[in-house]
Scaffold this active site. Structure first.
Site, short mmCIF file in Angstrom:
data_model
loop_
_atom_site.label_atom_id
_atom_site.label_comp_id
_atom_site.label_asym_id
_atom_site.label_seq_id
_atom_site.Cartn_x
_atom_site.Cartn_y
_atom_site.Cartn_z
N ASP A 104 0.85 -1.18 0.00
CA ASP A 104 0.00 0.00 0.00
C ASP A 104 0.89 1.24 0.00
OD1 ASP A 104 -3.05 0.84 0.68
OD2 ASP A 104 -1.65 2.22 1.66
N ILE A 105 0.66 2.13 -0.97
CA ILE A 105 1.49 3.33 -1.08
C ILE A 105 1.23 4.23 0.12
CG2 ILE A 105 2.01 5.35 -2.51
CD1 ILE A 105 1.03 3.73 -4.93
N ASN A 108 -2.47 12.70 -3.90
CA ASN A 108 -3.57 13.16 -4.77
C ASN A 108 -4.00 14.58 -4.43
OD1 ASN A 108 -3.90 10.95 -6.46
ND2 ASN A 108 -5.31 9.91 -5.07
N HIS A 135 -4.63 14.10 -9.19
CA HIS A 135 -4.88 12.69 -9.46
C HIS A 135 -4.05 12.16 -10.63
CE1 HIS A 135 -8.19 11.99 -6.62
NE2 HIS A 135 -8.52 13.26 -6.85
N ASP A 162 -1.81 8.90 -10.43
CA ASP A 162 -1.87 7.78 -11.38
C ASP A 162 -0.48 7.36 -11.83
OD1 ASP A 162 -4.61 7.79 -11.18
OD2 ASP A 162 -4.97 8.78 -13.09
N GLU A 199 -4.75 2.17 -4.21
CA GLU A 199 -3.29 2.20 -4.22
C GLU A 199 -2.72 0.93 -3.60
OE1 GLU A 199 -4.52 4.30 -0.37
OE2 GLU A 199 -5.28 4.09 -2.41
N ARG A 214 9.98 -3.13 -2.04
CA ARG A 214 9.94 -1.91 -1.22
C ARG A 214 11.14 -1.01 -1.52
NH1 ARG A 214 12.43 0.56 2.30
NH2 ARG A 214 14.04 -1.05 2.35
#
Length: 409
Positions: free
Chosen positions: A257-258, A265, A270, A274, A300, A322
């Site tokens: 998960d970012i 965002n 956005h 992306d 994400e 990572r």
């Protein structure tokens, strides 16, 4: 027009129908190969029509011109097949074959007129052109339908060589236009041409239609932004991999998960968000292979199913992902040298009798442990167990401290 000429009109009609079919396929999924096949069938229809009208003395186009159209039909057909299976066609070789073929045919026709020799050269030359396409694709036939196309195409090539020999044999060595055209075997051999065109066309249309269906299916399970499977595609493919694996094989799930993605965002837009998702998707694609299935299962959030690797190797894989993601720099107009981003990872090993959703849930717990411990790190289920033991020990220690304090008080 003679009765056999009406019968011969079936060939241009068949060619027109297949031309329409290939043009329709090209409209749905534009392809240079399919377009060449469509034009080849259209040219074939024109060549047969003019040839029939020439034989019936309705039109006088000239045998050399008609033969050139037939040869162009063969070139486009063979080149279309080559492009379909190899992505390119040997145009110089096709061009040389066309020039040699037309030179020999023109010399024979001008020297001896229209008879068996010129007919043999016309058919032989087209057979050679078809054979170039056949040789060019022989080792590029991954599916059953492709192998069928090869053998159907082989028969089509073969009839170009055999047909004039059979015609000369059954026509008693006819060398005049009258003797050549009036034999019943002309109709039979025209039927062979039509049958080859139908079989080849049907096989090629099936192959092209199958490609379209496969592409649509792939689009339905692929995330367009990141290039990996979407949630549906990931779960379906992962379930299939679970059913196909051996009982003793390790299976693990990695989740990523970012970090602080909402802030990305909100501050950079956005479109930039992306780009960040696409970069992480590209990394997951880079690390995926036949035993690893990657997917984007949330906004994400990414997942990877890993088959055949123990948990410590899976943790090393997640650590490599990572590290590589944290080292990326995504350029912006405001930031010189680009922006760096991080992601948190969690990993869990599938237990006997456990479902895919269950192991994903445990990997999700490990991921949120990484978030709670400061982000930009990898945690696995063993870390989760250790943390739970620490928490339990901490609670026990605090209770004991309160009890001791109360006793002293």
């Amino acid at each position: 027009m003679q009765a056999e000429s009406y019968f011969q009109l079936l060939n241009p009609l068949v060619f027109l129908l297949f031309a329409a079919g290939f043009f329709a396929v090209n409209a749905v999924r534009p392809s240079r190969a399919v377009l060449m096949l469509a034009i080849s069938y259209l040219l074939g229809a024109a060549a047969f029509t003019v040839d029939i009208l020439e034989q019936a003395d309705i039109l006088h186009a000239g045998a050399i011109a008609i033969s050139a159209v037939y040869a162009a039909t063969a070139v486009l057909s063979a080149a279309g097949v080559a492009c379909l299976y190899r992505g390119a066609a040997p145009w110089r070789l096709f061009g040389a074959a066309f020039v040699i073929h037309m030179s020999l045919y023109s010399w024979s026709y001008l020297a001896n007129g229209y008879g068996w020799t010129s007919s043999f050269l016309a058919n032989f030359g087209c057979g050679v052109i078809f054979s170039i396409g056949l040789v060019y694709i022989r080792n590029h036939l991954p599916r059953t339908i492709d192998k069928i196309i090869f053998w159907v195409y082989f028969v089509s090539c073969l009839q170009c060589f055999v047909r004039p020999l059979l015609l000369a044999y059954f026509a008693g060595g006819a060398s005049s236009v009258e003797g050549f055209d009036q034999t019943i075997f002309v109709m039979a051999l025209h039927f062979v041409v039509g049958a080859c065109a139908v079989t080849t066309g049907m096989a090629l249309l099936v192959a092209c239609s199958t490609d379209i269906i496969n592409e649509l299916q792939q689009r339905s399970v692929t995330d367009r932004l990141s290039g990996v499977y979407n949630r549906r595609g990931f779960e379906e493919t992962a379930e299939h991999a679970l059913r196909a694996r051996a009982d003793h094989e390790f299976v693990a799930v990695i989740l990523a998960d970012i970090d602080h993605f909402k802030q990305v965002n909100d501050t950079k837009g956005h479109a930039f968000g992306d780009m960040v998702i696409a970069e992480l998707g590209a990394l997951f694609t880079q690390y995926a292979d036949h035993d690893r299935i990657a997917g984007r299962i949330g906004g994400e959030e990414f997942a990877m199913l890993v088959v055949g690797e123990p948990l410590h190797a899976v943790k090393d894989l997640a650590e490599a992902l990572r590290r590589d993601f944290s080292e990326l720099r995504i350029d912006t107009a405001e930031t010189e040298g680009g922006c760096a981003f991080t992601a948190s990872f969690g990993a869990a090993l599938l237990q006997p009798g456990e479902s895919l959703l269950s192991v994903i849930a445990r990997a999700d717990e490990a991921l949120y442990l990484s978030k709670n411990l400061g982000r930009n790190r990898v945690s696995c289920e063993t870390d989760l167990q250790v943390e739970k033991l620490r928490s339990a020990a901490g609670v026990h220690h605090r209770r004991k401290y309160r009890d001791d304090a109360a006793a002293v008080g």
